[in-house]
Scaffold this motif. Structure first.
Motif, PDB file in Angstrom:
ATOM      1  N   LYS A   1       0.837  -1.203   0.000  1.00 46.24           N
ATOM      2  CA  LYS A   1       0.000   0.000   0.000  1.00 46.24           C
ATOM      3  C   LYS A   1       0.872   1.253   0.000  1.00 46.24           C
ATOM      4  N   ALA A   2       1.865   1.292   0.866  1.00 46.31           N
ATOM      5  CA  ALA A   2       2.751   2.459   0.943  1.00 46.31           C
ATOM      6  C   ALA A   2       3.511   2.656  -0.365  1.00 46.31           C
ATOM      7  N   ALA A   3       3.980   1.553  -0.954  1.00 44.06           N
ATOM      8  CA  ALA A   3       4.724   1.630  -2.213  1.00 44.06           C
ATOM      9  C   ALA A   3       3.845   2.159  -3.346  1.00 44.06           C
ATOM     10  N   LEU A   4       2.618   1.665  -3.422  1.00 48.28           N
ATOM     11  CA  LEU A   4       1.716   2.100  -4.490  1.00 48.28           C
ATOM     12  C   LEU A   4       1.291   3.555  -4.298  1.00 48.28           C
ATOM     13  N   GLU A   5       1.038   3.944  -3.059  1.00 49.46           N
ATOM     14  CA  GLU A   5       0.679   5.337  -2.789  1.00 49.46           C
ATOM     15  C   GLU A   5       1.829   6.274  -3.159  1.00 49.46           C
ATOM     16  N   ASP A   6       3.051   5.890  -2.811  1.00 49.37           N
ATOM     17  CA  ASP A   6       4.208   6.715  -3.131  1.00 49.37           C
ATOM     18  C   ASP A   6       4.443   6.772  -4.641  1.00 49.37           C
ATOM     19  N   THR A   7       4.234   5.650  -5.308  1.00 49.14           N
ATOM     20  CA  THR A   7       4.387   5.602  -6.763  1.00 49.14           C
ATOM     21  C   THR A   7       3.430   6.579  -7.419  1.00 49.14           C
ATOM     22  N   ARG A   8       2.184   6.568  -6.985  1.00 46.25           N
ATOM     23  CA  ARG A   8       1.190   7.507  -7.516  1.00 46.25           C
ATOM     24  C   ARG A   8       1.573   8.950  -7.204  1.00 46.25           C
TER      25      ARG A   8
ATOM     26  N   GLN B   1       4.409  10.219  -6.854  1.00 43.68           N
ATOM     27  CA  GLN B   1       5.517  10.639  -7.699  1.00 43.68           C
ATOM     28  C   GLN B   1       5.134  10.718  -9.179  1.00 43.68           C
ATOM     29  N   GLY B   2       3.887  10.355  -9.502  1.00 39.14           N
ATOM     30  CA  GLY B   2       3.390  10.505 -10.865  1.00 39.14           C
ATOM     31  C   GLY B   2       3.659   9.335 -11.792  1.00 39.14           C
ATOM     32  N   PHE B   3       4.016   8.179 -11.224  1.00 40.67           N
ATOM     33  CA  PHE B   3       4.283   6.999 -12.048  1.00 40.67           C
ATOM     34  C   PHE B   3       3.062   6.088 -12.111  1.00 40.67           C
ATOM     35  N   LYS B   4       2.959   5.337 -13.192  1.00 39.80           N
ATOM     36  CA  LYS B   4       1.922   4.323 -13.333  1.00 39.80           C
ATOM     37  C   LYS B   4       2.348   3.079 -12.563  1.00 39.80           C
TER      38      LYS B   4
ATOM     39  N   VAL C   1      -3.931  -5.342  -5.864  1.00 39.91           N
ATOM     40  CA  VAL C   1      -4.599  -4.400  -6.767  1.00 39.91           C
ATOM     41  C   VAL C   1      -6.015  -4.882  -7.095  1.00 39.91           C
ATOM     42  N   ARG C   2      -6.227  -6.174  -7.190  1.00 32.80           N
ATOM     43  CA  ARG C   2      -7.591  -6.690  -7.413  1.00 32.80           C
ATOM     44  C   ARG C   2      -8.509  -6.314  -6.263  1.00 32.80           C
ATOM     45  N   ARG C   3      -7.980  -6.363  -5.039  1.00 35.60           N
ATOM     46  CA  ARG C   3      -8.773  -6.020  -3.855  1.00 35.60           C
ATOM     47  C   ARG C   3      -8.898  -4.508  -3.661  1.00 35.60           C
ATOM     48  N   HIS C   4      -7.999  -3.749  -4.300  1.00 33.33           N
ATOM     49  CA  HIS C   4      -7.973  -2.288  -4.160  1.00 33.33           C
ATOM     50  C   HIS C   4      -7.897  -1.665  -5.558  1.00 33.33           C
ATOM     51  N   PRO C   5      -9.018  -1.679  -6.275  1.00 30.86           N
ATOM     52  CA  PRO C   5      -9.017  -1.252  -7.688  1.00 30.86           C
ATOM     53  C   PRO C   5      -8.611   0.200  -7.900  1.00 30.86           C
ATOM     54  N   GLU C   6      -8.570   1.014  -6.854  1.00 31.15           N
ATOM     55  CA  GLU C   6      -8.116   2.385  -7.023  1.00 31.15           C
ATOM     56  C   GLU C   6      -6.647   2.458  -7.477  1.00 31.15           C
ATOM     57  N   PHE C   7      -5.919   1.355  -7.360  1.00 36.95           N
ATOM     58  CA  PHE C   7      -4.530   1.284  -7.818  1.00 36.95           C
ATOM     59  C   PHE C   7      -4.392   0.617  -9.188  1.00 36.95           C
ATOM     60  N   ASP C   8      -5.506   0.264  -9.805  1.00 41.93           N
ATOM     61  CA  ASP C   8      -5.475  -0.433 -11.089  1.00 41.93           C
ATOM     62  C   ASP C   8      -5.426   0.577 -12.229  1.00 41.93           C
ATOM     63  N   ASP C   9      -4.260   0.731 -12.838  1.00 40.29           N
ATOM     64  CA  ASP C   9      -4.096   1.664 -13.941  1.00 40.29           C
ATOM     65  C   ASP C   9      -4.590   1.092 -15.267  1.00 40.29           C
TER      66      ASP C   9
END
Length: 89
Positions: free
Chosen positions: A54-61, A63-66, A78-86
């Motif tokens: 979760k922390a890694a994906l939030e930080d990735t977002r 910083q503007g990365f997909k 990501v399946r359980r948290h679709p807000e991270f599904d690009d």
């Protein structure tokens, strides 16, 4: 417990009771491809993997990365948290 970004080694880290939990990525253009997640066996089942991902994906977002999930743990997260599904339509 704080997740830190170790940019030199392309991974996020979290010091836990029995070692280091990590979420490894490969940078490719404007995307971070998450290739491996590891939690010390003694610390599995405590939600540590989810915390670091979760922390890694939030930080990735931030910083503007997909986000590109390639490791099975990140794919499931990501399946359980679709807000991270690009790749959502």
């Amino acid at each position: 417990m704080t997740v830190t970004h170790n940019a030199a080694q392309n991974r996020y880290e979290l010091q836990v009771d029995h070692g280091l939990a990590i979420a490894v990525y490969r940078q490719q253009g404007d995307a971070r491809i998450f290739t491996h997640t590891e939690v010390p066996p003694e610390d599995e089942g405590k939600g540590i993997g989810a915390r670091i991902v979760k922390a890694a994906l939030e930080d990735t977002r931030k910083q503007g990365f997909k986000i590109v999930p390639a490791c099975s743990f990140v794919v499931a997260y990501v399946r359980r948290h679709p807000e991270f599904d690009d790749n959502r339509s």
